[in-house]
Design an enzyme around this catalytic site. Structure first.
Site, mmCIF file in Angstrom:
data_model
loop_
_atom_site.group_PDB
_atom_site.id
_atom_site.type_symbol
_atom_site.label_atom_id
_atom_site.label_comp_id
_atom_site.label_asym_id
_atom_site.label_seq_id
_atom_site.Cartn_x
_atom_site.Cartn_y
_atom_site.Cartn_z
ATOM 1 N N GLY A 11 0.863 -1.373 0.222
ATOM 2 C CA GLY A 11 0.021 -0.074 -0.010
ATOM 3 C C GLY A 11 0.913 1.293 -0.079
ATOM 4 O O GLY A 11 2.231 1.390 0.023
ATOM 5 N N PHE A 12 0.128 2.382 0.021
ATOM 6 C CA PHE A 12 0.744 3.603 -0.284
ATOM 7 C C PHE A 12 1.702 3.960 0.808
ATOM 8 O O PHE A 12 2.978 4.154 0.820
ATOM 9 C CB PHE A 12 -0.243 4.745 -0.381
ATOM 10 C CG PHE A 12 0.329 6.036 -0.572
ATOM 11 C CD1 PHE A 12 1.458 6.386 -1.158
ATOM 12 C CD2 PHE A 12 -0.504 7.188 -0.192
ATOM 13 C CE1 PHE A 12 2.142 7.829 -1.434
ATOM 14 C CE2 PHE A 12 -0.167 8.578 -0.442
ATOM 15 C CZ PHE A 12 1.342 8.768 -0.771
ATOM 16 N N TYR A 152 -16.505 2.797 6.605
ATOM 17 C CA TYR A 152 -15.292 2.856 6.801
ATOM 18 C C TYR A 152 -14.753 3.299 8.105
ATOM 19 O O TYR A 152 -14.109 2.723 8.637
ATOM 20 C CB TYR A 152 -14.564 3.677 5.352
ATOM 21 C CG TYR A 152 -13.194 3.999 5.803
ATOM 22 C CD1 TYR A 152 -12.272 3.129 5.761
ATOM 23 C CD2 TYR A 152 -12.622 5.339 5.888
ATOM 24 C CE1 TYR A 152 -10.828 3.322 5.716
ATOM 25 C CE2 TYR A 152 -11.447 5.811 5.873
ATOM 26 C CZ TYR A 152 -10.216 4.668 5.946
ATOM 27 O OH TYR A 152 -8.990 5.004 6.363
ATOM 28 N N LYS A 156 -12.960 1.549 11.311
ATOM 29 C CA LYS A 156 -11.726 1.925 12.004
ATOM 30 C C LYS A 156 -11.772 2.049 13.325
ATOM 31 O O LYS A 156 -10.821 1.751 14.018
ATOM 32 C CB LYS A 156 -11.173 2.908 11.106
ATOM 33 C CG LYS A 156 -10.925 2.950 9.693
ATOM 34 C CD LYS A 156 -9.739 1.485 9.416
ATOM 35 C CE LYS A 156 -8.354 2.162 9.756
ATOM 36 N NZ LYS A 156 -7.387 1.219 9.377
#
Length: 323
Positions: A11-12, A152, A156
Site C-alpha cells: 500500500g501507499f 469505513y 476503523k
C-alpha cells in the site's frame, strides 16, 4: 536487528514505511493480499522498490487468514507489528460494507490475538481522520468520535476499540495513529491529488464533489511514514494524530497549484456532495510533538512538486492505471 511485521506493505503508506524501516536497520517482513480495490500495477510497482533491499521478505497473504498468519509468526521473532492493512475509501465502503468489517475489524483482531499468543509487546494500528466527523476542529485525540458517518470510519473506530481491549486485558503496548489525507509519489489513485494531476495533464474533466471549497489537512507521505515508525515507542496506549497541523487547504487551492506547476488549465465536472464526506479536516498535532517527537517537515508546495515530478517520470505506468 529488530524484526517488524508490516501488513499492507504494498500500500501507499506501507511501502514508504517499509523503505524507511529498512533504511534504519530493521528487518521487515511485509505481507499484503494485493487486492484489486485499485490497480494492482501500482502495488506491484511499490513492491519492486523493496524487493531488492536486504532485510526485506514478502508474503502474499491476507490478514483475514489466521492459518497463514500463524505460520509467519512461527518463522520469525517479531519485536512489533505495524498493521497498515485495511480496506480504505469512504464511498466504496457504502457499496461493500461487509469486506470493511472482515478486514478492518476481524483482520485487526486476528493480529491482536496473535500478538497475545506470541507475546509481541508492541502493536501500531493505522486509523483515520474520518472518525472525527461532526467534531469541533482542530481535531484532538480526546474527542469522543462516537458518530461515524461511513462504514469505513465505523470499522476503523471498531478496530481502535478492539485494540484498547487487548491493551487493557493483556498489556500489549499500543499506538494508534490517525492519518490525515496522505498524498505524495505513487499515491492511491482514488485520492484527489493523484486524480487531479492525471486529469489536468490528460485534459480530462476533474470530478468535484460539492463546490471544491471543502478542505483537508494534507500530509506528505514521508512525514506519515516517519511518524508511523516513531509510534513504535512504548507508550502504554495512545491515540496520536499525524497531520499537517496547519490551517486546512481547499481542493480548489490544490487544483490551482497543480495548474501552475504543469502550466495547464483544469476542466471541471461538478457532482453532489456525498453525505459520507467531511467538509473540513484539521489535526491538532500537539500530542505527536510531545509524545513521539514528530512534526511534519514537507511543506505543501514542495510535496505537490515532488508528486508531479514522480508522475512525469512514471507516466507510462500512470497511463495504465484506471481511476
Amino acid at each position: 536487528m529488530k524484526t517488524i511485521l508490516l501488513t499492507g506493505v504494498a500500500g501507499f503508506v506501507g511501502q514508504k514505511t517499509a523503505q524507511f524501516l529498512l533504511r534504519d536497520g530493521f528487518q521487515v517482513v511485509g505481507i499484503d493480499n494485493l487486492n484489486n480495490y485499485y490497480d494492482v500495477n501500482l502495488k506491484e510497482y511499490r513492491l519492486s522498490q523493496l524487493n531488492s533491499v536486504n532485510g526485506f521478505d514478502f508474503y502474499n497473504i491476507d490478514i483475514e487468514d489466521v492459518k497463514d498468519l500463524n505460520s509467519i509468526m512461527k518463522d520469525y521473532k517479531f519485536e512489533a507489528i505495524i498493521n497498515l492493512a485495511a480496506r480504505a475509501g469512504v464511498r466504496y465502503s457504502l457499496e461493500n460494507p461487509n469486506i470493511y468489517v472482515s478486514t478492518n475489524i476481524q483482520g485487526s483482531l486476528n493480529l491482536l490475538e496473535l500478538s497475545k499468543k506470541f507475546k509481541i509487546e508492541k502493536f501500531v494500528l493505522a486509523s483515520t481522520s474520518s472518525v472525527y466527523a461532526g467534531e469541533k476542529m482542530p481535531f484532538k485525540e480526546n474527542l469522543p468520535v462516537n458518530n461515524p458517518i461511513s462504514p469505513y470510519a465505523a470499522t476503523k473506530k471498531g478496530a481502535e476499540l478492539m485494540a484498547y481491549s487487548f491493551h487493557s486485558v493483556y498489556g500489549i503496548d499500543i499506538s494508534i495513529v490517525r492519518y490525515f489525507t496522505v498524498y505524495g509519489p505513487a499515491g492511491r489513485p482514488d485520492m484527489s491529488i493523484f486524480r487531479f494531476i492525471k486529469w489536468i495533464d490528460e485534459g480530462s474533466k476533474i470530478k468535484i464533489y460539492g463546490d471544491g471549497t471543502q478542505s483537508r489537512d494534507f500530509t506528505y507521505i514521508d512525514d506519515i511514514a516517519e511518524g508511523t515508525i516513531k509510534a513504535l515507542k512504548k507508550v502504554g496506549f495512545e491515540i496520536i494524530n499525524l497531520g499537517g497541523g496547519k490551517n486546512p487547504v481547499s481542493l480548489l487551492t490544490i487544483i490551482k497549484m497543480i495548474e501552475k506547476r504543469m502550466n495547464k488549465k483544469a476542466k471541471f465536472e461538478y457532482n453532489n456532495f456525498p453525505k459520507t464526506d467531511i467538509q473540513e479536516t484539521w489535526a491538532d498535532i500537539y500530542k505527536a510533538k510531545k509524545l513521539i517527537n514528530w512534526k511534519p517537515k514537507i511543506k505543501l508546495e514542495e510535496g505537490i512538486n515532488r508528486t508531479i515530478d514522480w508522475y512525469l517520470e512514471n507516466k507510462r505506468l500512470v497511463q495504465k492505471i484506471k481511476i
